[in-house]
Design a protein around this motif. Structure first.
Motif, PDB file in Angstrom:
ATOM      1  N   THR A   1       1.086  -1.249   0.068  1.00  0.00           N
ATOM      2  CA  THR A   1      -0.099  -0.141  -0.053  1.00  0.00           C
ATOM      3  C   THR A   1       0.853   1.234  -0.252  1.00  0.00           C
ATOM      4  OG1 THR A   1      -0.186  -0.152   2.298  1.00  0.00           O
ATOM      5  CG2 THR A   1      -1.952  -1.013   1.133  1.00  0.00           C
ATOM      6  N   GLY A   2       2.060   1.133  -0.037  1.00  0.00           N
ATOM      7  CA  GLY A   2       3.087   2.131  -0.161  1.00  0.00           C
ATOM      8  C   GLY A   2       4.445   1.738   0.008  1.00  0.00           C
TER       9      GLY A   2
ATOM     10  N   ARG B   1       8.693   2.144  -1.613  1.00  0.00           N
ATOM     11  CA  ARG B   1       9.339   2.008  -2.541  1.00  0.00           C
ATOM     12  C   ARG B   1       9.674   0.513  -3.028  1.00  0.00           C
ATOM     13  NH1 ARG B   1      14.756   3.859   0.042  1.00  0.00           N
ATOM     14  NH2 ARG B   1      15.543   1.974   0.588  1.00  0.00           N
TER      15      ARG B   1
ATOM     16  N   VAL C   1       3.208   1.536  -4.882  1.00  0.00           N
ATOM     17  CA  VAL C   1       1.747   1.595  -5.132  1.00  0.00           C
ATOM     18  C   VAL C   1       1.381   1.622  -6.588  1.00  0.00           C
ATOM     19  CG1 VAL C   1       1.440   2.859  -2.990  1.00  0.00           C
ATOM     20  CG2 VAL C   1       1.739   4.027  -4.997  1.00  0.00           C
TER      21      VAL C   1
ATOM     22  N   ASP D   1       7.638   5.986  -2.479  1.00  0.00           N
ATOM     23  CA  ASP D   1       6.206   5.405  -3.020  1.00  0.00           C
ATOM     24  C   ASP D   1       6.030   4.967  -4.388  1.00  0.00           C
ATOM     25  OD1 ASP D   1       6.264   7.896  -4.389  1.00  0.00           O
ATOM     26  OD2 ASP D   1       4.506   8.948  -3.471  1.00  0.00           O
TER      27      ASP D   1
ATOM     28  N   GLN E   1       0.107   7.266  -8.835  1.00  0.00           N
ATOM     29  CA  GLN E   1       1.100   8.022  -8.940  1.00  0.00           C
ATOM     30  C   GLN E   1       1.338   8.528 -10.277  1.00  0.00           C
ATOM     31  OE1 GLN E   1       3.087   9.227  -6.557  1.00  0.00           O
ATOM     32  NE2 GLN E   1       1.887   7.986  -5.030  1.00  0.00           N
TER      33      GLN E   1
ATOM     34  N   SER F   1      10.748  10.314  -4.196  1.00  0.00           N
ATOM     35  CA  SER F   1      10.030   9.895  -2.831  1.00  0.00           C
ATOM     36  C   SER F   1       9.828   8.424  -3.136  1.00  0.00           C
ATOM     37  CB  SER F   1       8.600  10.429  -2.947  1.00  0.00           C
ATOM     38  OG  SER F   1       7.845  10.095  -4.010  1.00  0.00           O
TER      39      SER F   1
END
Length: 105
Positions: free
Chosen positions: A22-23, A25, A89, A86, A58, A84
């Protein structure tokens, strides 16, 4: 991959078969050689990365980095002014990850 002298060239694609993150890298582990460390060029290994068919939220681009002395590639989102952690996701079932570039060993 192909290694010529101290340069490793790589190109390939991966397919995500399932994903539960759910998040955060994602990392690609086990590159064939450790990147150079302890020189002015260490840590400057950036590879091209494209994610195709992801259904995440994203809208950013992606950047693949290889830290000094490492065999692990880190893929992060990149907005043009920063990065970042993330990128995971965006990886949904049947997402393809295309990577190409080179790094010094």
């Amino acid at each position: 991959y192909t290694k010529i002298g101290r340069v490793v060239f790589l190109k390939g694609a991966l397919k995500v078969l399932s994903q539960t993150a759910t998040g955060g890298r994602f990392n690609l582990l086990g590159l064939p050689f450790s990147s150079t460390a302890g020189t002015e060029q260490s840590g400057a290994n950036i590879l091209q990365c494209q994610i195709v068919s992801g259904t995440g939220t994203q809208a950013s681009g992606f950047i693949a980095k290889l830290a000094a002395g490492s065999t692990t590639m880190t893929v992060q989102t990149y907005s043009g002014v920063g990065q970042s952690n993330d990128s995971a996701v965006t990886l949904q079932t049947n997402t393809f990850i295309h990577i190409s570039g080179y790094y010094l060993v």
